[in-house]
Design a protein around this motif. Structure first.
Motif, PDB file in Angstrom:
ATOM      1  N   CYS A  57      -1.049   0.003   7.639  1.00 38.35           N
ATOM      2  CA  CYS A  57      -2.147  -0.120   6.575  1.00 38.35           C
ATOM      3  C   CYS A  57      -3.324   0.943   6.991  1.00 38.35           C
ATOM      4  O   CYS A  57      -3.870   1.628   5.711  1.00 38.35           O
ATOM      5  N   VAL A  58      -3.715   1.049   7.683  1.00 36.60           N
ATOM      6  CA  VAL A  58      -4.957   1.792   7.974  1.00 36.60           C
ATOM      7  C   VAL A  58      -4.304   3.376   7.900  1.00 36.60           C
ATOM      8  O   VAL A  58      -5.311   3.942   7.293  1.00 36.60           O
ATOM      9  N   GLY A  59      -3.130   3.778   8.274  1.00 35.61           N
ATOM     10  CA  GLY A  59      -2.412   4.950   8.041  1.00 35.61           C
ATOM     11  C   GLY A  59      -2.505   5.253   6.733  1.00 35.61           C
ATOM     12  O   GLY A  59      -2.747   6.379   5.979  1.00 35.61           O
ATOM     13  N   GLY A  60      -2.193   4.215   5.809  1.00 31.04           N
ATOM     14  CA  GLY A  60      -2.112   4.333   4.398  1.00 31.04           C
ATOM     15  C   GLY A  60      -3.527   4.779   3.902  1.00 31.04           C
ATOM     16  O   GLY A  60      -3.576   5.692   2.854  1.00 31.04           O
ATOM     17  N   ILE A  87       1.013  -1.215   0.045  1.00 33.31           N
ATOM     18  CA  ILE A  87       0.027  -0.035   0.230  1.00 33.31           C
ATOM     19  C   ILE A  87       0.810   1.363   0.159  1.00 33.31           C
ATOM     20  O   ILE A  87       0.831   2.188  -0.636  1.00 33.31           O
ATOM     21  N   TRP A  88       1.733   1.437   0.918  1.00 38.12           N
ATOM     22  CA  TRP A  88       2.751   2.620   0.788  1.00 38.12           C
ATOM     23  C   TRP A  88       3.517   2.414  -0.250  1.00 38.12           C
ATOM     24  O   TRP A  88       3.899   3.775  -0.683  1.00 38.12           O
ATOM     25  N   PRO A 132       7.969  13.844  -3.448  1.00 36.86           N
ATOM     26  CA  PRO A 132       8.688  12.853  -3.034  1.00 36.86           C
ATOM     27  C   PRO A 132       8.713  12.647  -1.339  1.00 36.86           C
ATOM     28  O   PRO A 132       8.828  11.814  -1.003  1.00 36.86           O
ATOM     29  N   HIS A 133       8.537  13.932  -0.695  1.00 38.09           N
ATOM     30  CA  HIS A 133       8.670  13.795   0.469  1.00 38.09           C
ATOM     31  C   HIS A 133       7.341  13.855   1.454  1.00 38.09           C
ATOM     32  O   HIS A 133       7.333  13.781   2.523  1.00 38.09           O
ATOM     33  N   ALA A 134       6.183  14.000   0.566  1.00 38.45           N
ATOM     34  CA  ALA A 134       4.933  14.022   1.409  1.00 38.45           C
ATOM     35  C   ALA A 134       4.660  12.656   2.034  1.00 38.45           C
ATOM     36  O   ALA A 134       4.241  12.517   3.185  1.00 38.45           O
ATOM     37  N   ALA A 135       4.775  11.629   1.205  1.00 35.68           N
ATOM     38  CA  ALA A 135       4.514  10.361   1.713  1.00 35.68           C
ATOM     39  C   ALA A 135       5.571   9.806   2.642  1.00 35.68           C
ATOM     40  O   ALA A 135       5.003   9.171   3.738  1.00 35.68           O
TER      41      ALA A 135
END
Length: 474
Positions: free
Chosen positions: A348-351, A74-75, A88-91
Motif C-alpha cells: 500500500c505504502v509503495g503504491g 491500489i496496484w 505496461p512494464h513500469a508499474a
C-alpha cells in the motif's frame, strides 16, 4: 484518534498540488497521478483499510485482511493507468521491487518467530517467569527487574513476546495489588519499546533500516544510552507510585524441556550468522537467518529421532517431551496475520509512493520543517499510527539526511509508540492480557512522564552523537 489522524493526512494530500516524480522506471518517467481520481481513490482506500485495522479490537476482523485487499486494489488501479498510457512494464517493475523488499523481511521474521516459538515450546520463558515469582521480591524490585528484563530481552526477541512474558510475572505476583500491575505494565511497554530501538532485531522498523543498509549492525548501539534514558526517566518517576510492600512468594518450579539450552545457543548462533553474512560477506542478513533456521531444523530432526529415548528424562534443568518436537508446527505458529499485514502495508505504502504522494510528504516534512522536527514528529505519529507504515514511508522517501538523523528517526519510531497504550503491539497486547487493570486511560495518565523520557532520549542522542549529525548521508 488514529482514524482522525489519517483523515487529516488525507486532507493534506488532497489539498496539495500534484508533484511529478522525476524517478525513472526502465525507460519511462512515472505518471503524475497525485491530482488524478486514481490517486484520490488510492488514499481513500488506504485510509478505510487502516481504519479497519485500528478497529480490530471492536470488529474482530484480523488486521491483515483489509490491507492485503487494499494493496491489490491500489496496484490494480495503478496498473490500469500505466497500461492505458502504453507503459505496461513500469508499474510491474515497481511492484516487483516492493515484493522483493517484503520477501527479505518476511523470511527474516519467519526465522526469528520460529526460534521464539521453539523456545516457548521448550518452556524457556515459563522457567524464567517461575524463577522470578518464587524468589519473593518486593513490588518495587519486581517493577525494576521486569523493566530491565524487558529492556534487554526485546533486542533479541520481539517486544510483543517480551511484554507478554513480563506481564505474566506481574499478574502472578500482583493479584492483590492492581495498582502495581497497572503501573508495571506501563513500565514494561516503555522498556520493551526502548530496548528494541538499539538493535536490528528489536523491532520491525529497526530491521528495515538495517536491511536497507542505512545503519550497520554495530552503529545501532550508538542508541543504547538514549534508549536507557527513554526507559529510566519515566521508570524513576513511576517508582514512587509502586506500593512499598512484598507479595507472597510462590513455590512454582518450571523445568525446561530437553534441548532448551541448545535452542537458545542456536538462536544466538543464528544472529551471529546473519550479522556475519551482512558485515563480512556483503550478503543480505536474511540469508544468514535462513541458514540459522536450518540449524534449528537439523536439531529438531535430532530431537524427533531421540524422542523415545529421552522421553520423561528428568534432571536439574531439563525434562523430556510428551510429544516429539516438530519444527513445522513451530513455523505454522508464526504470527501469520502480522506477516501478511506487513505485506499489505509495504504494498500500500509503495503504491502511494509510486503515485507521488510520498514525494509530497518528503518535501513537506524534511524540506519545509527540517529533518530534526520531521523525525521527532515521526515518533509522535508512531503513537497514533503504527510505526511500520511510517518507517517504510520514510525509507521510501529516502530524504537526504546525516547519519545522526537516520539514527534519530530509528530511535523515535521505536520509542514513540510508548506515548499511548495503542501505540505499539506490546501495549495493545497487554491491554488484552491485563484487561480492566491496564487500560488506555490508565496509560494516558502517565503520558506526560513518558513524553519527558522521549524528549530526554532525543536530547541525549543529539548530545552524545553530535558528530554524526555533520556527516552527509551517502
Amino acid at each position: 484518534m488514529r482514524i482522525l489522524s489519517l483523515l487529516g493526512l488525507c486532507a493534506v494530500f488532497l489539498g496539495l498540488p500534484g508533484v511529478a516524480l522525476a524517478m525513472e522506471t526502465g525507460a519511462h518517467e512515472n505518471l503524475d497521478l497525485t491530482n488524478h481520481t486514481v490517486g484520490y481513490l488510492a488514499i481513500v482506500i488506504f485510509v478505510l483499510a487502516y481504519g479497519l485495522v485500528m478497529a480490530e479490537e471492536v470488529t474482530h476482523l484480523r488486521k491483515s485482511k483489509p490491507v492485503v485487499l487494499a494493496a491489490g486494489i491500489i496496484w490494480g488501479m495503478i496498473g490500469y493507468m500505466y497500461v492505458s498510457h502504453g507503459m505496461p512494464h513500469a508499474a510491474e517493475a515497481a511492484v516487483r521491487h516492493n515484493i522483493e523488499e517484503y520477501a527479505e523481511l518476511f523470511l527474516f521474521l519467519l526465522a526469528a518467530m520460529t526460534y521464539i516459538n521453539s523456545m516457548q515450546e521448550r518452556l524457556v520463558f515459563d522457567a524464567l517467569r517461575a524463577w522470578l515469582v518464587r524468589h519473593g521480591f518486593s513490588y518495587r524490585k519486581l517493577f525494576w527487574i521486569t523493566g530491565w528484563l524487558a529492556f534487554f530481552i526485546s533486542p533479541v526477541a520481539d517486544n510483543l513476546t517480551t511484554a507478554l512474558l513480563m506481564c505474566a510475572v506481574l499478574m502472578a505476583v500482583g493479584t492483590t495489588s492492581p495498582r502495581f500491575v497497572a503501573i508495571g505494565c506501563i513500565n514494561i511497554v516503555v522498556a520493551a519499546n526502548a530496548g528494541g530501538a538499539f538493535s536490528p532485531f528489536g523491532d520491525i522498523t529497526t530491521l528495515m533500516v538495517w536491511q536497507k543498509g542505512i545503519v550497520s549492525f554495530w552503529e545501532f548501539f550508538d542508541l543504547f544510552v538514549p534508549s536507557v534514558v527513554n526507559f529510566v526517566v519515566p521508570a524513576a518517576i513511576m517508582h514512587f507510585a509502586i506500593p512499598n510492600a512484598k507479595p507472597d512468594a510462590s513455590d512454582e518450579v518450571v523445568q525446561m524441556k530437553f534441548g532448551a539450552k541448545r535452542v537458545i545457543f542456536l538462536f544466538i548462533l543464528t544472529i551471529v550468522t546473519a550479522v556475519s553474512f551482512h558485515n563480512f560477506l556483503s550478503l543480505p542478513p536474511v540469508l544468514g537467518m535462513m541458514t540459522g533456521l536450518a540449524y534449528l531444523k537439523l536439531f529438531g530432526f535430532y530431537l524427533k529421532k531421540t524422542h523415545h529415548h529421552m522421553n520423561w528424562r528428568n534432571s536439574n534443568s531439563e525434562v523430556g517431551d510428551i510429544e516429539p518436537f516438530d519444527i513445522f508446527k513451530k513455523i505454522a505458529r508464526a504470527e501469520w496475520d502480522t506477516l501478511l499485514f506487513f505485506y499489505g502495508v509495504v504494498l500500500c505504502v509503495g503504491g502511494l509512493g509510486f503515485i507521488g504522494y510520498l514525494s509530497i510528504m518528503s518535501n513537506m516534512m524534511y524540506t519545509d520543517l527540517g529533518p530534526t522536527t520531521a523525525n521527532v514528529l515521526v515518533g509522535i505519529l508512531s503513537a497514533i499510527v503504527d510505526n511500520i507504515p511510517i518507517m517504510f514511508a520514510v525509507l521510501t522517501m529516502n530524504p537526504d539526511m546525516s547519519h545522526g538523523q537516520w539514527l534519530l528517526v530509528t530511535l523515535t519510531a521505536g520509542v514513540g509508540g510508548s506515548l499511548l497504550s495503542i501505540g505499539s503491539a506490546a501495549g495493545v497486547a497487554l491491554m488484552g492480557q491485563a484487561r480492566g487493570i491496564y487500560t488506555f486511560f490508565g496509560h494516558l495518565k502517565w503520558t506526560p512522564v513518558i513524553a519527558l523520557g522521549y524528549a530526554a532520549s532525543i536530547a541525549v542522542h543529539m548530545w552524545m552523537n553530535e558528530h554524526l549529525f555533520h556527516i552527509p548521508a551517502q
